[in-house]
Write an enzyme that holds these catalytic residues in place. Structure first.
Site, PDB file in Angstrom:
ATOM      1  N   ARG A 209       0.807  -1.165   0.230  1.00  0.00           N
ATOM      2  CA  ARG A 209      -0.155  -0.001   0.121  1.00  0.00           C
ATOM      3  C   ARG A 209       0.877   1.096   0.034  1.00  0.00           C
ATOM      4  NH1 ARG A 209      -2.122  -3.606   4.168  1.00  0.00           N
ATOM      5  NH2 ARG A 209      -4.170  -4.191   3.706  1.00  0.00           N
TER       6      ARG A 209
ATOM      7  N   LYS B  59      -2.104  -2.279   8.206  1.00  0.00           N
ATOM      8  CA  LYS B  59      -3.261  -1.642   8.789  1.00  0.00           C
ATOM      9  C   LYS B  59      -3.091  -2.243  10.278  1.00  0.00           C
ATOM     10  CE  LYS B  59      -6.209  -0.752   4.844  1.00  0.00           C
ATOM     11  NZ  LYS B  59      -7.471  -0.743   4.286  1.00  0.00           N
TER      12      LYS B  59
ATOM     13  N   HIS C 121      -1.985   2.337  -5.980  1.00  0.00           N
ATOM     14  CA  HIS C 121      -2.598   1.194  -5.712  1.00  0.00           C
ATOM     15  C   HIS C 121      -2.597   0.181  -7.098  1.00  0.00           C
ATOM     16  CE1 HIS C 121      -4.427  -0.312  -2.083  1.00  0.00           C
ATOM     17  NE2 HIS C 121      -5.112  -0.907  -2.443  1.00  0.00           N
TER      18      HIS C 121
ATOM     19  N   ARG D 150      -0.147  -2.454  -6.732  1.00  0.00           N
ATOM     20  CA  ARG D 150      -0.624  -3.529  -5.881  1.00  0.00           C
ATOM     21  C   ARG D 150      -1.599  -4.439  -6.566  1.00  0.00           C
ATOM     22  NH1 ARG D 150      -1.068  -4.615  -0.185  1.00  0.00           N
ATOM     23  NH2 ARG D 150      -3.184  -5.020   0.529  1.00  0.00           N
TER      24      ARG D 150
ATOM     25  N   HIS E  95      -4.402  -9.075   3.634  1.00  0.00           N
ATOM     26  CA  HIS E  95      -5.897  -8.886   3.727  1.00  0.00           C
ATOM     27  C   HIS E  95      -6.176  -9.737   4.790  1.00  0.00           C
ATOM     28  CE1 HIS E  95      -6.502  -7.962  -0.921  1.00  0.00           C
ATOM     29  NE2 HIS E  95      -6.109  -6.930  -0.137  1.00  0.00           N
TER      30      HIS E  95
ATOM     31  N   TYR F 276      -9.387 -10.734  -7.209  1.00  0.00           N
ATOM     32  CA  TYR F 276      -8.110 -10.671  -8.238  1.00  0.00           C
ATOM     33  C   TYR F 276      -8.584 -12.113  -8.941  1.00  0.00           C
ATOM     34  CZ  TYR F 276      -6.256  -6.944  -5.651  1.00  0.00           C
ATOM     35  OH  TYR F 276      -6.026  -5.632  -5.251  1.00  0.00           O
TER      36      TYR F 276
END
Length: 299
Positions: A149, A173, A245, A248, A271, A280
């Protein structure tokens, strides 16, 4: 206690126990406040313990009528669920009214993805004879090679580089740590930037450990990374809507197209939920279908 006291205590819990960023913290509290304001507007003088699932469902319907997107409704509901989970943890309430409230269905937008040729075209237009060009090439190589990210890129630290074994330690995150591989080419450009360019930048105090710096010797900003990538895309004459992004998305899609295990891709991307990664897989299928339509002689 009234709603404001509960919201304040929830904020303290998020800050101390969950270590959320200031932006995430404000978003959570703002969403609970929205729900509280709605109840008051609807003439419902009830405390959090008196809320029922139907109240939350009507609140979501109200948001939908205001034109609030399903993705934003889902985020707000996530905040409400976190709030009630906290109240249950504190034994302030005996039942969680949000448990049976389902997240609004979100039609996930398929992100723009660069082809391998477009990646090569982008990298080829960067002028490596300038210090900024060498830095920008290293940044884009790292974005694409490791699927970071933009925040993870600008927060990347020299002390978290394990280039001898081909890994980066990433703090993602909610301060979650993960180790992601970095390709040989990306590592080569990164080492070259650190040894030949960054070493000549007069670094400002408190920025000594950040990998990517601006001319003033401070950590590069998100906005600057966006601007650099837009400029490079323009030079490469790429018409797609490019952002950090995008690399990514391209990283994940190319891995899955190459046969990578989706669980492994999930871990590399950081994730929490595999359904986020599965977009994806869907993109993979769309690309294969488009290839068939374009190149199959009887399509």
């Amino acid at each position: 206690m009234g709603w404001q006291s509960y919201i304040k205590e929830f904020g303290t819990y998020l800050k101390l126990e969950r270590s959320l960023s200031e932006n995430s913290l404000e978003a959570y509290l703002h969403d609970i406040q929205k729900f509280s304001d709605y109840l008051e507007m609807a003439g419902l003088s009830i405390l959090p313990a008196e809320v029922k699932a139907d109240h939350i469902k009507k609140f979501l319907s109200y948001l939908a009528k205001l034109g609030i997107a399903a993705s934003s409704q889902a985020r707000i509901l996530s905040g409400i669920k976190a709030f009630y989970k906290y109240l249950m943890l504190e034994e302030t309430i005996e039942r969680d009214p949000s448990v049976n409230v389902h997240t609004p269905r979100i039609d996930r937008k398929i992100p723009d993805v660069l082809s391998l040729q477009e990646i090569e075209d982008l990298l080829a237009v960067i002028d490596l004879s300038t210090p900024e060009g060498a830095r920008n090439r290293a940044m884009i190589e790292v974005l694409y090679s490791s699927g970071l990210r933009v925040t993870e890129l600008i927060e990347l630290k020299i002390s978290n580089l394990y280039l001898d074994i081909g890994f980066l330690r990433i703090i993602g995150k909610a301060n979650k740590e993960r180790f992601v591989p970095i390709g040989r080419e990306a590592a080569r450009y990164l080492i070259s930037y650190i040894e030949n360019i960054r070493s000549n930048v007069p670094v400002k105090p408190n920025n000594e450990d950040f990998v990517f710096l601006n001319r003033r010797g401070t950590k590069i900003s998100r906005v600057m990374v966006f601007m650099i990538i837009k400029e490079v895309a323009l030079l490469a004459d790429i018409k797609k809507n490019i952002s950090p992004h995008t690399f990514r998305h391209s990283f994940a899609t190319h891995l899955i197209l190459g046969g990578a295990n989706i669980k492994a891709v999930q871990e590399m991307l950081g994730h929490e939920n595999i359904t986020t990664t599965e977009i994806y897989k869907r993109l993979d299928q769309d690309i294969l279908r488009q290839t068939l339509l374009e190149f199959h002689p009887r399509s």
